[in-house]
Design an enzyme around this catalytic site. Sequence first.
Site, PDB file in Angstrom:
ATOM      1  N   SER A  79     -59.371  23.974 -45.912  1.00 42.01           N
ATOM      2  CA  SER A  79     -59.688  23.209 -47.122  1.00 42.01           C
ATOM      3  C   SER A  79     -60.789  22.178 -46.941  1.00 42.01           C
ATOM      4  O   SER A  79     -61.352  21.717 -47.921  1.00 42.01           O
ATOM      5  CB  SER A  79     -58.432  22.534 -47.649  1.00 42.01           C
ATOM      6  OG  SER A  79     -57.930  21.624 -46.696  1.00 42.01           O
ATOM      7  N   HIS A 100     -55.136  27.463 -50.265  1.00 39.88           N
ATOM      8  CA  HIS A 100     -56.439  27.387 -50.944  1.00 39.88           C
ATOM      9  C   HIS A 100     -57.055  28.764 -51.214  1.00 39.88           C
ATOM     10  O   HIS A 100     -58.145  28.845 -51.777  1.00 39.88           O
ATOM     11  CB  HIS A 100     -57.410  26.540 -50.126  1.00 39.88           C
ATOM     12  CG  HIS A 100     -57.062  25.093 -50.166  1.00 39.88           C
ATOM     13  ND1 HIS A 100     -57.502  24.241 -51.141  1.00 39.88           N
ATOM     14  CD2 HIS A 100     -56.249  24.357 -49.370  1.00 39.88           C
ATOM     15  CE1 HIS A 100     -57.019  23.037 -50.937  1.00 39.88           C
ATOM     16  NE2 HIS A 100     -56.240  23.070 -49.861  1.00 39.88           N
ATOM     17  N   LYS A 103     -52.019  24.326 -56.647  1.00 34.24           N
ATOM     18  CA  LYS A 103     -53.484  24.337 -56.669  1.00 34.24           C
ATOM     19  C   LYS A 103     -53.973  25.304 -57.753  1.00 34.24           C
ATOM     20  O   LYS A 103     -53.981  24.938 -58.904  1.00 34.24           O
ATOM     21  CB  LYS A 103     -54.011  24.655 -55.265  1.00 34.24           C
ATOM     22  CG  LYS A 103     -53.498  23.615 -54.247  1.00 34.24           C
ATOM     23  CD  LYS A 103     -54.145  23.739 -52.921  1.00 34.24           C
ATOM     24  CE  LYS A 103     -53.430  22.924 -51.845  1.00 34.24           C
ATOM     25  NZ  LYS A 103     -53.372  21.487 -52.070  1.00 34.24           N
TER      26      LYS A 103
HETATM   27  N1  PMP Z   1     -50.800  23.901 -46.891  1.00 36.12           N
HETATM   28  C1  PMP Z   1     -52.125  23.722 -47.032  1.00 36.12           C
HETATM   29  C2  PMP Z   1     -53.055  24.575 -46.227  1.00 36.12           C
HETATM   30  C3  PMP Z   1     -52.618  22.770 -47.941  1.00 36.12           C
HETATM   31  O1  PMP Z   1     -53.922  22.585 -48.090  1.00 36.12           O
HETATM   32  C4  PMP Z   1     -51.699  22.018 -48.705  1.00 36.12           C
HETATM   33  C5  PMP Z   1     -52.150  21.023 -49.759  1.00 36.12           C
HETATM   34  N2  PMP Z   1     -52.950  20.002 -49.384  1.00 36.12           N
HETATM   35  C6  PMP Z   1     -50.344  22.224 -48.495  1.00 36.12           C
HETATM   36  C7  PMP Z   1     -49.933  23.177 -47.607  1.00 36.12           C
HETATM   37  C8  PMP Z   1     -49.336  21.427 -49.243  1.00 36.12           C
HETATM   38  O2  PMP Z   1     -49.141  21.969 -50.512  1.00 36.12           O
HETATM   39  P1  PMP Z   1     -48.451  21.123 -51.653  1.00 36.12           P
HETATM   40  O3  PMP Z   1     -49.473  20.209 -52.205  1.00 36.12           O
HETATM   41  O4  PMP Z   1     -47.956  22.146 -52.600  1.00 36.12           O
HETATM   42  O5  PMP Z   1     -47.322  20.372 -51.004  1.00 36.12           O
END
Ligand code: PMP
Length: 396
Positions: free
Chosen positions: A186, A214, A244
Amino acid sequence: MASKNLEKFLKENLQDLKSRGLYNVIDPLQGANGAIIKISGRELINLSSNNYLGLATNERLIEAAVKATKKYGVGAGAVRTINGTLDIHIELEKKLAEFKHTEAAIVFQSGFNCNMGAIGAVMDKNDAILSDELNHASIIDGCRLSKAEIIRYKHSDMDDLREKAKAAKESGKYNKIMVITDGVFSMDGDIAKLPEIIEIAEEFDLITYVDDAHGSGVLGKGAGTVKHFGLSDKVDFQIGTLSKAIGVVGGYVAGKKDLIDWLKVRARPFLFSTSLTPGAAAACIEAINILTESTELHDKLWENGDYLKKGLKALGFDIGESETPITPCIIGEETKTQEFSRRLNEEGVYAKSIVFPTVPRGTGRVRNMPTAGHTKEMLDKALAIYEKVGKEMGII
Ligand code: PMP
């Protein structure tokens, strides 16, 4: 009486972070997290949300959430395994499994929770996990919670992964070995080298775990990174978030039925934390309906991503090596990065600075997340502001 020790600790550390430009200021939004947002009474072009497809404000999702809230109430009332499983949770899990081309799926309250529960449900202190050094914080924490030995490999370096997988296998020390990676990273927008990872996994009998937070909704015509590479039957754990591209909240694992059955009895956030709200579950179902009906939003996201990337590159910004709509603008030094973001904000663009410890020291960046909800006019305006501030600060 408040602890003097704690007061001293907090004061010193907060001051230290602020003086090094590492303290993250939170700006509350006065409305929806759409392509335009309102902060402190000012409207800004929003280039910082994960609302890739604009679904967070989609009328069909809102209607579905309202209808379900009226029918089921605002809360699910219990954890899934007591009596907090609603028929719409089951419907959502079925839809996710179809969407991901797997036998089954299990839904968690967030993507973060999903990683907290899923890794430790199968890995323990007698196991090892090969983890990309740039994996998301929730993967790192999930690995730590499992108590397995964590072996970090260099970011997307397949020689390093192969070497470490071979050494782990040949040591004979571990019952099980897992390889775990983000599908899309990300902070830079690059895609994991899944075909090579799968090849190495097959050679050394590794369990494969791909967190596609992502990539889902973005790659593979929406179905994600695993589908993008045509590897749906080769990945054991396909993790996704519902927060997302799907635009709501929640997380999930998609995989074989036995794996999902096991997670339903062993993943601790599933067992001990109240389930997804009815409104969220219904909105997620509607989001998947939209994604399976048409690729229109997905196509618009890519069109906007390409447009912004080309524009920033033409202006002379360093946009890294992104392979997805995520568009970093790499500035480097932390305080300069924060100043750049602050100036963009003053001029009308909300693009958040990302600095250490989220990214390595000296690689501070303003990260742009174009979405399907942006118009060309918005992106042109944002590019004009980038040009003005970039020249002013001597970045371009
Ligand atoms: N895994 C990854 C690779 C992420 O980028 C994120 C979000 N920043 C998450 C998990 C966490 O997801 P959530 O916002 O649904 O808790």
